[in-house]
Design a protein around this motif. Structure first.
Motif, PDB file in Angstrom:
ATOM      1  N   ASP A 251       0.875  -1.182   0.000  1.00  0.00           N
ATOM      2  CA  ASP A 251       0.000   0.000   0.000  1.00  0.00           C
ATOM      3  C   ASP A 251       0.907   1.226   0.000  1.00  0.00           C
ATOM      4  O   ASP A 251       1.122   1.867   1.032  1.00  0.00           O
ATOM      5  CB  ASP A 251      -0.910  -0.024   1.229  1.00  0.00           C
ATOM      6  CG  ASP A 251      -1.938   1.099   1.224  1.00  0.00           C
ATOM      7  OD1 ASP A 251      -2.073   1.771   0.180  1.00  0.00           O
ATOM      8  OD2 ASP A 251      -2.595   1.314   2.261  1.00  0.00           O
ATOM      9  N   ASN A 253       0.860   4.301  -1.045  1.00  0.00           N
ATOM     10  CA  ASN A 253       0.387   5.627  -0.612  1.00  0.00           C
ATOM     11  C   ASN A 253      -0.514   5.564   0.623  1.00  0.00           C
ATOM     12  O   ASN A 253      -1.136   6.543   1.008  1.00  0.00           O
ATOM     13  CB  ASN A 253      -0.345   6.343  -1.751  1.00  0.00           C
ATOM     14  CG  ASN A 253      -1.465   5.488  -2.343  1.00  0.00           C
ATOM     15  OD1 ASN A 253      -1.593   4.303  -2.035  1.00  0.00           O
ATOM     16  ND2 ASN A 253      -2.285   6.092  -3.190  1.00  0.00           N
ATOM     17  N   HIS A 254      -0.616   4.380   1.243  1.00  0.00           N
ATOM     18  CA  HIS A 254      -1.315   4.199   2.519  1.00  0.00           C
ATOM     19  C   HIS A 254      -2.749   4.732   2.492  1.00  0.00           C
ATOM     20  O   HIS A 254      -3.196   5.417   3.414  1.00  0.00           O
ATOM     21  CB  HIS A 254      -0.520   4.843   3.663  1.00  0.00           C
ATOM     22  CG  HIS A 254       0.897   4.377   3.728  1.00  0.00           C
ATOM     23  ND1 HIS A 254       1.247   3.064   3.966  1.00  0.00           N
ATOM     24  CD2 HIS A 254       2.072   5.038   3.530  1.00  0.00           C
ATOM     25  CE1 HIS A 254       2.559   2.939   3.932  1.00  0.00           C
ATOM     26  NE2 HIS A 254       3.088   4.112   3.656  1.00  0.00           N
ATOM     27  N   ASN A 255      -3.480   4.360   1.441  1.00  0.00           N
ATOM     28  CA  ASN A 255      -4.889   4.749   1.365  1.00  0.00           C
ATOM     29  C   ASN A 255      -5.830   3.570   1.592  1.00  0.00           C
ATOM     30  O   ASN A 255      -7.031   3.663   1.369  1.00  0.00           O
ATOM     31  CB  ASN A 255      -5.202   5.425   0.022  1.00  0.00           C
ATOM     32  CG  ASN A 255      -5.064   4.455  -1.153  1.00  0.00           C
ATOM     33  OD1 ASN A 255      -4.479   3.372  -1.019  1.00  0.00           O
ATOM     34  ND2 ASN A 255      -5.586   4.849  -2.311  1.00  0.00           N
ATOM     35  N   ASP A 259      -4.271   0.526  -5.577  1.00  0.00           N
ATOM     36  CA  ASP A 259      -4.706   1.448  -6.617  1.00  0.00           C
ATOM     37  C   ASP A 259      -3.587   1.644  -7.627  1.00  0.00           C
ATOM     38  O   ASP A 259      -2.581   0.937  -7.602  1.00  0.00           O
ATOM     39  CB  ASP A 259      -5.174   2.781  -6.017  1.00  0.00           C
ATOM     40  CG  ASP A 259      -4.069   3.512  -5.255  1.00  0.00           C
ATOM     41  OD1 ASP A 259      -2.875   3.194  -5.478  1.00  0.00           O
ATOM     42  OD2 ASP A 259      -4.382   4.407  -4.456  1.00  0.00           O
TER      43      ASP A 259
END
Length: 286
Positions: A251, A253-255, A259
């Motif tokens: 993850d 971008n740690h969202n 994605d």
């Protein structure tokens, strides 16, 4: 004697000594980049000292990051220590056998063990940690993987990689992907090699199941244990100490989801790169 400005004559309520100033707390940012290449590449251990070194690797990797992660590191270091002592316990049991039990002791000589800590892949913004072990008899292997700190609710493909350098990629292997520096599977191929076995939860375990996303663990914290058959080449790499276990799925971008922050996967354009990029990596030490 106290200095004049601290005496009771000048300050009736002042103490007879001046306490030392309090040392300021040292705060370190919670970033995986602090897992430097030096930490990952210099901590190499001989089998004799494997237990001590596994604990040292886990603690050294997480010491700069904070107490919560330190607790996770110590937890999995304990798993490492327990697993590392298993071959010694088996060897001790065999050595204590009577002469009449010699055939059983001989039977155990064909059983080999390999394992080691799984550390975050440099530049991929991973805060997890894990431990893997393989107990091998002939071409039959009992593979165990424990991991924590990964993205929850998404599949994490796992493989035993072979025919590479038997190492995990360092930050030097990273490139720009969609404007972000990270490491994908192709970047790491020369370090840990091709897929020798897919660690699926059921069904086929050959390289053909490398992207069988419905048959891999899908939790952020998981325990995996399965007995599988390995190819002759994979067995040879394990015996040579050059096999590497990799857990995929990051993850960046740690969202909270996979994605396209890093673009599409180079392995399958229908998947985001986050889904296939390496997260945790560790050489299976003999």
């Amino acid at each position: 004697p106290p200095p004049p400005h601290a005496t009771r004559e000048h300050h009736p309520t002042a103490p007879h000594h001046i306490p030392s100033p309090r040392r300021p707390a040292i705060r370190t940012p919670f970033r995986s980049e602090y897992l430097t290449d030096q930490v990952v590449t210099q901590l190499r251990c001989t089998p004799l000292f494997m237990t001590v070194c596994q604990i040292r690797e886990a603690v050294a990797a997480y010491a700069p990051i904070g107490r919560n992660s330190m607790r996770s590191a110590l937890k999995y270091a304990a798993v490492a220590a327990a697993a590392a002592t298993l071959p010694l316990a088996v060897a001790g049991s065999a050595g204590a056998s009577s002469p009449s039990a010699a055939p059983a002791a001989h039977q155990w000589t064909s059983t080999r063990w390999a394992g080691g800590p799984l550390l975050p892949v440099a530049t991929n913004h991973v805060f997890g940690i894990g431990y893997a072990s393989v107990t091998l008899r002939g071409d039959t292997a009992r593979v165990t993987v424990d991991a924590t700190g990964l993205l929850n609710g998404v599949p994490h493909a796992m493989h035993i990689h072979v025919d590479g350098n038997g190492t995990c990629p360092t930050a030097a292997a990273s490139r720009e992907h969609n404007g972000h520096r990270s490491i994908d599977v192709a970047d790491a191929m020369k370090d840990y090699g091709m897929i020798g076995a897919s660690l699926t939860t059921s069904g086929d375990t050959s390289p053909a199941s490398a992207l069988a996303v419905s048959r891999f663990p899908d939790k952020g914290t998981f325990h995996y244990s399965r007995t599988i058959q390995l190819s002759a080449d994979t067995v040879k790499n394990i015996d040579a100490g050059k096999a590497v276990l990799v857990v995929h799925g990051i993850d960046y971008n740690h969202n909270g989801t996979y994605d396209n922050v890093l673009g599409a996967s180079e392995l399958d354009a229908s998947l985001p790169a986050e889904a296939t990029d390496p997260a945790l990596c560790g050489t299976l030490y003999r």
